[in-house]
Write a protein that holds these residues in place. Structure first.
Motif, PDB file in Angstrom:
ATOM      1  N   GLY A 142      35.090  20.410  29.053  1.00  0.00           N
ATOM      2  CA  GLY A 142      35.992  21.427  29.583  1.00  0.00           C
ATOM      3  C   GLY A 142      35.259  22.671  30.028  1.00  0.00           C
ATOM      4  N   LEU A 143      34.357  23.176  29.193  1.00  0.00           N
ATOM      5  CA  LEU A 143      33.628  24.398  29.544  1.00  0.00           C
ATOM      6  C   LEU A 143      32.602  24.156  30.642  1.00  0.00           C
ATOM      7  CD1 LEU A 143      33.198  26.041  26.040  1.00  0.00           C
ATOM      8  CD2 LEU A 143      34.659  26.782  27.926  1.00  0.00           C
ATOM      9  N   GLN A 144      32.072  22.945  30.720  1.00  0.00           N
ATOM     10  CA  GLN A 144      31.178  22.618  31.835  1.00  0.00           C
ATOM     11  C   GLN A 144      31.918  22.768  33.156  1.00  0.00           C
ATOM     12  OE1 GLN A 144      29.759  18.676  30.892  1.00  0.00           O
ATOM     13  NE2 GLN A 144      27.877  19.439  29.947  1.00  0.00           N
ATOM     14  N   ALA A 145      33.166  22.299  33.191  1.00  0.00           N
ATOM     15  CA  ALA A 145      33.974  22.454  34.407  1.00  0.00           C
ATOM     16  C   ALA A 145      34.248  23.921  34.687  1.00  0.00           C
ATOM     17  CB  ALA A 145      35.284  21.677  34.257  1.00  0.00           C
ATOM     18  N   GLY A 146      34.491  24.697  33.631  1.00  0.00           N
ATOM     19  CA  GLY A 146      34.735  26.118  33.798  1.00  0.00           C
ATOM     20  C   GLY A 146      33.510  26.841  34.335  1.00  0.00           C
ATOM     21  N   PHE A 147      32.335  26.502  33.837  1.00  0.00           N
ATOM     22  CA  PHE A 147      31.102  27.120  34.324  1.00  0.00           C
ATOM     23  C   PHE A 147      30.869  26.806  35.797  1.00  0.00           C
ATOM     24  CE2 PHE A 147      29.347  26.701  29.753  1.00  0.00           C
ATOM     25  CZ  PHE A 147      29.965  27.901  29.406  1.00  0.00           C
ATOM     26  N   ALA A 148      31.360  25.656  36.234  1.00  0.00           N
ATOM     27  CA  ALA A 148      31.188  25.255  37.634  1.00  0.00           C
ATOM     28  C   ALA A 148      32.219  25.918  38.541  1.00  0.00           C
ATOM     29  CB  ALA A 148      31.291  23.740  37.758  1.00  0.00           C
TER      30      ALA A 148
ATOM     31  N   ILE B  35      26.996  23.523  25.006  1.00  0.00           N
ATOM     32  CA  ILE B  35      27.665  24.475  25.899  1.00  0.00           C
ATOM     33  C   ILE B  35      26.650  25.500  26.419  1.00  0.00           C
ATOM     34  CG2 ILE B  35      29.349  26.348  25.976  1.00  0.00           C
ATOM     35  CD1 ILE B  35      31.071  24.699  24.045  1.00  0.00           C
ATOM     36  N   GLY B  36      25.782  25.980  25.534  1.00  0.00           N
ATOM     37  CA  GLY B  36      24.757  26.930  25.958  1.00  0.00           C
ATOM     38  C   GLY B  36      23.817  26.328  26.988  1.00  0.00           C
ATOM     39  N   PHE B  37      23.435  25.082  26.781  1.00  0.00           N
ATOM     40  CA  PHE B  37      22.560  24.409  27.740  1.00  0.00           C
ATOM     41  C   PHE B  37      23.266  24.240  29.080  1.00  0.00           C
ATOM     42  CE2 PHE B  37      20.862  20.480  29.654  1.00  0.00           C
ATOM     43  CZ  PHE B  37      19.535  20.853  29.782  1.00  0.00           C
ATOM     44  N   SER B  38      24.545  23.886  29.040  1.00  0.00           N
ATOM     45  CA  SER B  38      25.316  23.723  30.277  1.00  0.00           C
ATOM     46  C   SER B  38      25.407  25.042  31.040  1.00  0.00           C
ATOM     47  CB  SER B  38      26.722  23.212  29.962  1.00  0.00           C
ATOM     48  OG  SER B  38      26.671  21.959  29.318  1.00  0.00           O
ATOM     49  N   TRP B  39      25.592  26.129  30.306  1.00  0.00           N
ATOM     50  CA  TRP B  39      25.664  27.450  30.942  1.00  0.00           C
ATOM     51  C   TRP B  39      24.341  27.802  31.606  1.00  0.00           C
ATOM     52  CZ3 TRP B  39      23.089  32.096  30.060  1.00  0.00           C
ATOM     53  CH2 TRP B  39      23.623  33.213  30.735  1.00  0.00           C
TER      54      TRP B  39
ATOM     55  N   PHE C  59      28.574  19.089  14.092  1.00  0.00           N
ATOM     56  CA  PHE C  59      29.275  19.034  15.372  1.00  0.00           C
ATOM     57  C   PHE C  59      29.510  20.421  15.980  1.00  0.00           C
ATOM     58  CE2 PHE C  59      30.646  14.717  13.929  1.00  0.00           C
ATOM     59  CZ  PHE C  59      30.043  14.012  14.971  1.00  0.00           C
ATOM     60  N   PRO C  60      29.950  21.419  15.202  1.00  0.00           N
ATOM     61  CA  PRO C  60      30.081  22.752  15.805  1.00  0.00           C
ATOM     62  C   PRO C  60      28.766  23.287  16.354  1.00  0.00           C
ATOM     63  CG  PRO C  60      31.303  22.654  13.749  1.00  0.00           C
ATOM     64  CD  PRO C  60      30.508  21.390  13.839  1.00  0.00           C
ATOM     65  N   VAL C  61      27.677  23.115  15.610  1.00  0.00           N
ATOM     66  CA  VAL C  61      26.373  23.601  16.073  1.00  0.00           C
ATOM     67  C   VAL C  61      25.936  22.836  17.321  1.00  0.00           C
ATOM     68  CG1 VAL C  61      23.932  23.773  15.496  1.00  0.00           C
ATOM     69  CG2 VAL C  61      25.652  24.385  13.794  1.00  0.00           C
ATOM     70  N   ALA C  62      26.143  21.519  17.305  1.00  0.00           N
ATOM     71  CA  ALA C  62      25.777  20.710  18.472  1.00  0.00           C
ATOM     72  C   ALA C  62      26.608  21.109  19.687  1.00  0.00           C
ATOM     73  CB  ALA C  62      25.973  19.228  18.164  1.00  0.00           C
ATOM     74  N   THR C  63      27.883  21.430  19.459  1.00  0.00           N
ATOM     75  CA  THR C  63      28.748  21.839  20.564  1.00  0.00           C
ATOM     76  C   THR C  63      28.265  23.149  21.179  1.00  0.00           C
ATOM     77  OG1 THR C  63      30.652  20.774  19.506  1.00  0.00           O
ATOM     78  CG2 THR C  63      31.122  22.397  21.216  1.00  0.00           C
TER      79      THR C  63
END
Length: 265
Positions: A116-122, A252-256, A244-248
């Motif tokens: 979801g956030l990857q789409a938002g960053f795009a 997300i940070g990497f995607s940003w 899972f929270p840390v991995a998320t």
């Protein structure tokens, strides 16, 4: 000498959860022999307390006789199988249902929030669910199911063929990345905010369920300790709650960061 002849240590010494515990309990035994013996008994599902008793027994015989463990007890893996009880009091195949549910919730939340956030960053207002997304979820779910249903088989494969296991995991990763790029056919859309919120809710629920299982004592480590020793409570399970929270956050940070690269040129 038999198992009853081993002197019981009631000093209350706490056991260790590393290779130190093996050498500590059997300092006269070759480390390579101990490692193979312990690994095989772990794969069979022998409890840590029973493994500790066996190591003390081997140490006592080797120290008194002067023989090597290989001469006295033979191949460590074969002896580990012969020494294992017919029915282990505990089994590595038994996983608490609450902990399992938390893993499933965390996994679903991580994927949904990340996509979801990857789409938002795009710059998109909605997440376009593609065939690739479905394939990724299916691969991850299948891998998780194998790990949960056949943990001993997975651990044995990793232990006996680490290079092959690494190649398999790399191929799975390549398959997931390839699916996202090569299977962009749309199946539907979900709002970015909706997907992110649902993902966050699932992540939170997973943490709560796993934390309850851990605090309730339903998820415990099984350290190798000697006769009469009391195992120290490990925090590994507590750390696992937040995987899972840390991995998320990391994903997300990497995607940003990936989205920011074009702006630098």
């Amino acid at each position: 000498m038999n198992r009853q002849d081993v002197t019981m240590n009631n000093g209350g010494t706490r056991g260790f959860g590393s290779i130190d515990s093996y050498t500590r309990l059997a300092p006269s035994v070759e480390e390579s022999w101990i490692e193979q013996f312990v690994l095989e008994q772990r794969l069979i599902g022998v409890p840590g307390t029973r493994i500790g008793d066996s190591l003390v027994l081997v140490e006592s015989h080797v120290a008194e006789s002067g023989e090597s463990a290989l001469t006295a007890f033979g191949d460590p893996r074969a002896y580990a199988k012969d020494d294992a009880p017919e029915q282990s009091p505990t089994s590595s195949d038994r996983i608490d249902h609450g902990w399992l549910l938390g893993i499933v919730l965390g996994l679903c939340g991580m994927l949904l929030a990340t996509f979801g956030l990857q789409a938002g960053f795009a710059g998109e207002s909605a997440l376009q669910v593609t065939v690739g997304h479905v394939v990724v979820v299916a691969i991850v779910a299948a891998a998780l199911a194998l790990l949960i249903l056949t943990p001993r088989a997975i651990m044995r494969a990793v232990a006996q063929g680490p290079l092959g296991s690494w190649i398999v995991w790399m191929l799975l990763l390549a398959a997931m990345v390839g699916a996202l790029f090569l299977l962009p056919h749309p199946l539907g859309t979900v709002g970015v905010l909706t997907a992110s919120c649902i993902g966050a809710i699932l992540l939170t629920a997973g943490v709560i369920v796993q934390l309850r299982a851990y605090l309730g004592g339903r998820v415990q480590d099984d350290p190798i300790v000697g006769p009469g020793e009391q195992p120290a409570r490990s925090r590994a399970g507590l750390f696992a709650v937040f995987v899972f929270p840390v991995a998320t956050i990391a994903m997300i940070g990497f995607s940003w960061l990936i989205q920011q690269i074009p702006a630098l040129f």
